[in-house]
Design an enzyme around this catalytic site. Structure first.
Site, PDB file in Angstrom:
ATOM      1  N   PHE A 197       7.021   7.144   0.367  1.00  0.00           N
ATOM      2  CA  PHE A 197       5.998   8.189   0.119  1.00  0.00           C
ATOM      3  C   PHE A 197       5.214   8.424   1.532  1.00  0.00           C
ATOM      4  O   PHE A 197       5.637   9.671   1.956  1.00  0.00           O
ATOM      5  CB  PHE A 197       4.921   8.026  -0.866  1.00  0.00           C
ATOM      6  CG  PHE A 197       3.803   8.877  -1.045  1.00  0.00           C
ATOM      7  CD1 PHE A 197       3.819  10.096  -1.053  1.00  0.00           C
ATOM      8  CD2 PHE A 197       2.383   8.191  -1.251  1.00  0.00           C
ATOM      9  CE1 PHE A 197       2.591  10.873  -0.962  1.00  0.00           C
ATOM     10  CE2 PHE A 197       1.238   9.102  -1.199  1.00  0.00           C
ATOM     11  CZ  PHE A 197       1.493  10.402  -1.092  1.00  0.00           C
ATOM     12  N   TYR A 207      -3.721  -8.362  -1.764  1.00  0.00           N
ATOM     13  CA  TYR A 207      -3.028  -7.129  -1.151  1.00  0.00           C
ATOM     14  C   TYR A 207      -4.252  -6.848   0.039  1.00  0.00           C
ATOM     15  O   TYR A 207      -3.859  -6.767   1.165  1.00  0.00           O
ATOM     16  CB  TYR A 207      -2.905  -5.843  -2.040  1.00  0.00           C
ATOM     17  CG  TYR A 207      -2.789  -4.577  -1.404  1.00  0.00           C
ATOM     18  CD1 TYR A 207      -1.681  -4.502  -0.720  1.00  0.00           C
ATOM     19  CD2 TYR A 207      -3.897  -3.676  -1.078  1.00  0.00           C
ATOM     20  CE1 TYR A 207      -1.516  -3.170   0.124  1.00  0.00           C
ATOM     21  CE2 TYR A 207      -3.582  -2.315  -0.691  1.00  0.00           C
ATOM     22  CZ  TYR A 207      -2.467  -2.146  -0.012  1.00  0.00           C
ATOM     23  OH  TYR A 207      -2.371  -0.780   0.598  1.00  0.00           O
ATOM     24  N   VAL A 262      -2.250   7.296  -9.110  1.00  0.00           N
ATOM     25  CA  VAL A 262      -2.488   7.795 -10.473  1.00  0.00           C
ATOM     26  C   VAL A 262      -2.377   9.246 -10.374  1.00  0.00           C
ATOM     27  O   VAL A 262      -2.114   9.829 -11.337  1.00  0.00           O
ATOM     28  CB  VAL A 262      -3.802   7.477 -10.787  1.00  0.00           C
ATOM     29  CG1 VAL A 262      -5.362   8.274 -10.081  1.00  0.00           C
ATOM     30  CG2 VAL A 262      -4.322   7.638 -12.145  1.00  0.00           C
ATOM     31  N   VAL A 263      -2.552  10.022  -9.645  1.00  0.00           N
ATOM     32  CA  VAL A 263      -2.296  11.544  -9.480  1.00  0.00           C
ATOM     33  C   VAL A 263      -0.586  11.855  -9.859  1.00  0.00           C
ATOM     34  O   VAL A 263      -0.594  12.549 -10.889  1.00  0.00           O
ATOM     35  CB  VAL A 263      -2.535  11.859  -8.257  1.00  0.00           C
ATOM     36  CG1 VAL A 263      -2.090  13.720  -8.018  1.00  0.00           C
ATOM     37  CG2 VAL A 263      -4.077  12.132  -7.780  1.00  0.00           C
ATOM     38  N   ARG A 285      -8.100  -3.159 -14.597  1.00  0.00           N
ATOM     39  CA  ARG A 285      -6.882  -4.125 -14.231  1.00  0.00           C
ATOM     40  C   ARG A 285      -7.566  -5.180 -13.380  1.00  0.00           C
ATOM     41  O   ARG A 285      -8.450  -4.760 -12.398  1.00  0.00           O
ATOM     42  CB  ARG A 285      -6.069  -3.197 -13.459  1.00  0.00           C
ATOM     43  CG  ARG A 285      -5.294  -2.240 -14.357  1.00  0.00           C
ATOM     44  CD  ARG A 285      -3.900  -1.764 -13.880  1.00  0.00           C
ATOM     45  NE  ARG A 285      -4.350  -0.955 -12.442  1.00  0.00           N
ATOM     46  CZ  ARG A 285      -3.119  -0.471 -12.008  1.00  0.00           C
ATOM     47  NH1 ARG A 285      -1.933  -0.604 -12.407  1.00  0.00           N
ATOM     48  NH2 ARG A 285      -3.348   0.046 -10.997  1.00  0.00           N
ATOM     49  N   ASP A 322      -8.569  -4.640  -9.434  1.00  0.00           N
ATOM     50  CA  ASP A 322      -9.212  -3.333  -8.865  1.00  0.00           C
ATOM     51  C   ASP A 322     -10.927  -3.441  -8.758  1.00  0.00           C
ATOM     52  O   ASP A 322     -11.451  -4.018  -9.465  1.00  0.00           O
ATOM     53  CB  ASP A 322      -8.822  -2.304 -10.097  1.00  0.00           C
ATOM     54  CG  ASP A 322      -7.708  -1.906 -10.091  1.00  0.00           C
ATOM     55  OD1 ASP A 322      -7.004  -1.815  -8.884  1.00  0.00           O
ATOM     56  OD2 ASP A 322      -7.222  -0.955 -10.854  1.00  0.00           O
TER      57      ASP A 322
HETATM   58  N1  LIG Z   1      -0.558   5.212  -1.362  1.00  0.00           N
HETATM   59  C1  LIG Z   1      -1.937   4.838  -1.125  1.00  0.00           C
HETATM   60  O1  LIG Z   1      -2.656   5.320  -1.626  1.00  0.00           O
HETATM   61  C2  LIG Z   1      -2.056   3.857   0.051  1.00  0.00           C
HETATM   62  C3  LIG Z   1      -3.414   3.576   0.430  1.00  0.00           C
HETATM   63  C4  LIG Z   1      -3.702   2.478   1.198  1.00  0.00           C
HETATM   64  C5  LIG Z   1      -3.033   2.082   2.180  1.00  0.00           C
HETATM   65  N2  LIG Z   1      -1.422   2.512   2.040  1.00  0.00           N
HETATM   66  C6  LIG Z   1      -0.491   1.718   2.689  1.00  0.00           C
HETATM   67  O2  LIG Z   1       0.346   2.819   3.206  1.00  0.00           O
HETATM   68  C7  LIG Z   1       1.528   2.175   3.431  1.00  0.00           C
HETATM   69  C8  LIG Z   1       2.808   3.182   2.649  1.00  0.00           C
HETATM   70  O3  LIG Z   1       2.467   3.165   1.192  1.00  0.00           O
HETATM   71  P1  LIG Z   1       3.204   4.171   0.228  1.00  0.00           P
HETATM   72  O4  LIG Z   1       2.301   4.572  -0.799  1.00  0.00           O
HETATM   73  O5  LIG Z   1       3.739   5.427   1.080  1.00  0.00           O
HETATM   74  O6  LIG Z   1       4.038   3.368  -0.483  1.00  0.00           O
HETATM   75  P2  LIG Z   1       5.421   3.184  -0.501  1.00  0.00           P
HETATM   76  O7  LIG Z   1       6.137   2.111  -1.563  1.00  0.00           O
HETATM   77  O8  LIG Z   1       6.280   4.369  -0.941  1.00  0.00           O
HETATM   78  O9  LIG Z   1       6.086   2.965   0.767  1.00  0.00           O
HETATM   79  C9  LIG Z   1       6.557   1.665   1.438  1.00  0.00           C
HETATM   80  C10 LIG Z   1       7.645   1.492   2.259  1.00  0.00           C
HETATM   81  O10 LIG Z   1       8.003   0.455   2.687  1.00  0.00           O
HETATM   82  C11 LIG Z   1       9.326  -0.073   2.307  1.00  0.00           C
HETATM   83  N3  LIG Z   1       9.465  -1.481   2.221  1.00  0.00           N
HETATM   84  C12 LIG Z   1       8.503  -2.563   1.421  1.00  0.00           C
HETATM   85  N4  LIG Z   1       8.775  -3.737   1.580  1.00  0.00           N
HETATM   86  C13 LIG Z   1       9.563  -3.629   2.680  1.00  0.00           C
HETATM   87  C14 LIG Z   1      10.164  -4.866   3.370  1.00  0.00           C
HETATM   88  N5  LIG Z   1      10.056  -5.925   3.072  1.00  0.00           N
HETATM   89  N6  LIG Z   1      10.945  -4.374   4.498  1.00  0.00           N
HETATM   90  C15 LIG Z   1      11.196  -3.274   4.695  1.00  0.00           C
HETATM   91  N7  LIG Z   1      10.813  -2.069   4.248  1.00  0.00           N
HETATM   92  C16 LIG Z   1       9.792  -2.468   3.038  1.00  0.00           C
HETATM   93  C17 LIG Z   1       9.539   0.487   0.955  1.00  0.00           C
HETATM   94  O11 LIG Z   1      10.898   0.306   0.392  1.00  0.00           O
HETATM   95  C18 LIG Z   1       8.791   1.795   0.976  1.00  0.00           C
HETATM   96  O12 LIG Z   1       9.830   3.084   1.668  1.00  0.00           O
HETATM   97  C19 LIG Z   1       1.427   0.978   2.742  1.00  0.00           C
HETATM   98  O13 LIG Z   1       1.556   0.188   3.977  1.00  0.00           O
HETATM   99  C20 LIG Z   1       0.213   0.683   1.860  1.00  0.00           C
HETATM  100  O14 LIG Z   1       0.040  -0.627   1.821  1.00  0.00           O
HETATM  101  C21 LIG Z   1      -1.026   3.128   0.859  1.00  0.00           C
END
Ligand SMILES: NC(=O)c1ccc[n+]([C@@H]2O[C@H](COP(=O)([O-])OP(=O)(O)OC[C@H]3O[C@@H](n4cnc5c(N)ncnc54)[C@H](O)[C@@H]3O)[C@@H](O)[C@H]2O)c1
Length: 312
Positions: free
Chosen positions: A11, A143, A186-187, A273, A276
């Site tokens: 994402f 996490y 959640v959105v 959960r 959380d």
């Molecule tokens: N979405 C949020 O609200 C949020 C908040 C805080 C931090 N983050 C961090 O931002 C980053 C991106 O999150 P996101 O929401 O886009 O999640 P996402 O799951 O859409 O993206 C994660 C990506 O990492 C890849 N991936 C996972 N494990 C892997 C592995 N072992 N080897 C190679 N690729 C791997 C997945 O295929 C995916 O493309 C993450 O590090 C997440 O922890 C996200």
């Protein structure tokens, strides 16, 4: 600048990839497609379909692409999964992350940009406050513990091997391409459920039926702007809005964006959960002092996200 974006098929990562390409930088993606999707990738982008836990595969990608910068977005990104399987979370976020840092060290990478979490790292944020970057990390979930630990590794690599690094502690990021069937987001989940005419689950803050947890929701376009700015920064920065919203407020905004009356939505109250936090809100002032602003208001961001999902 040659930027390797891990998790570039996910994402947030896919929005970052698009932005870096728009800025004329050389970009490659490393992803194992565990949650990412090929359709998220711009046509023709260089791709290394590698799992971070595969040390040799990671090193081969670095040898081939020779990045100057690494944008590390890949992760086991679910609090819930980390509580169920802390070892899995460790293997991806810390062992996999260290393979990346070792490759960065071996191939002379200048800087690593890290997707950390402001939403989980600080622990409970008392009412009326926003966590600032100098609050000590108080991880509740595995996490959050892995994200906080990786920041320490970045600091150690900086001090021992001269690697530059910047850690962006995201709030709750939302926007187009977020997985509506994921464990978090959640959105997107609410939009997906309402578009399918299905009931939604509202996890409680304390007791089933309450307003739900409070989070700092930040639009993905604003996160991408923060990331671009961070190419020139070092250290730790929150990426949030400073505003808290309950899960029920999110549901109301989603219903409104989809033209549904709140009473049309069937809500199933559920207990809190595990892992959380009740309340998490970030102070974005440090990044704002560097010129960043959250530009997309919540209602506007939800409307854009809903429009994207409807258009699919
Ligand atoms: N979405 C949020 O609200 C949020 C908040 C805080 C931090 N983050 C961090 O931002 C980053 C991106 O999150 P996101 O929401 O886009 O999640 P996402 O799951 O859409 O993206 C994660 C990506 O990492 C890849 N991936 C996972 N494990 C892997 C592995 N072992 N080897 C190679 N690729 C791997 C997945 O295929 C995916 O493309 C993450 O590090 C997440 O922890 C996200």
């Amino acid at each position: 600048m040659r930027v390797l974006v891990t998790g570039g098929a996910g994402f947030i990562g896919s929005h970052i990839v698009e932005d870096l390409l728009r800025r004329g930088l050389e970009v490659a993606v490393l992803d194992n497609f565990s949650t990412g999707k090929r359709e998220n990738l711009p046509a023709g982008v260089r791709l290394y379909p590698v799992d971070l836990r595969d040390r040799e595969g990671v090193f081969r990608a670095f040898q081939d692409f020779r990045p100057t910068h690494v944008s590390h977005q890949a992760a086991q990104a679910s609090v819930k999964v980390s509580v169920e399987d802390p070892v899995l979370d460790f293997s991806v976020n810390l062992l996999g992350g260290l393979h990346l840092l070792e490759a960065a060290r071996a191939f002379g990478v200048e800087k690593v940009l890290f997707a950390s979490t402001g939403g989980a790292l600080y622990g409970e944020v008392p009412e009326g406050q926003g966590a600032t970057e100098d609050w000590p990390p108080r991880p509740k979930s595995p996490y959050a513990a892995s994200k906080a630990s990786f920041e320490h590794y970045l600091s150690a690599y900086g001090q021992n091997y001269g690697l530059k690094w910047v850690s962006l502690r995201y709030g709750n990021v939302y926007g187009p391409r977020q997985d509506p069937h994921g464990e978090a987001g959640v959105v997107a989940i609410f939009i997906g459920r309402l578009l399918e005419g299905k009931p939604v689950t509202l996890y409680a803050r304390k007791t089933p039926g309450d307003e739900g947890c409070v989070r700092d929701y930040v639009y993905v376009g604003d996160v991408v702007e923060a990331h671009a700015l961070a190419l020139g920064l070092e250290g730790v920065y929150n990426v949030g809005t400073g505003e808290g919203r309950t899960t029920r407020e999110v549901l109301l905004a989603v219903a409104q964006a989809l033209g549904k009356a709140p009473e049309e939505v069937e809500v199933h109250p559920a207990p809190p959960r595990p892992g959380d936090l009740e309340r998490s809100v970030l102070s974005p002032l440090r990044l704002m002092e560097r010129g960043w602003r959250p530009r997309v208001g919540f209602e506007e961001g939800v409307a854009r996200t809903a429009a994207w999902f409807k258009g699919r």
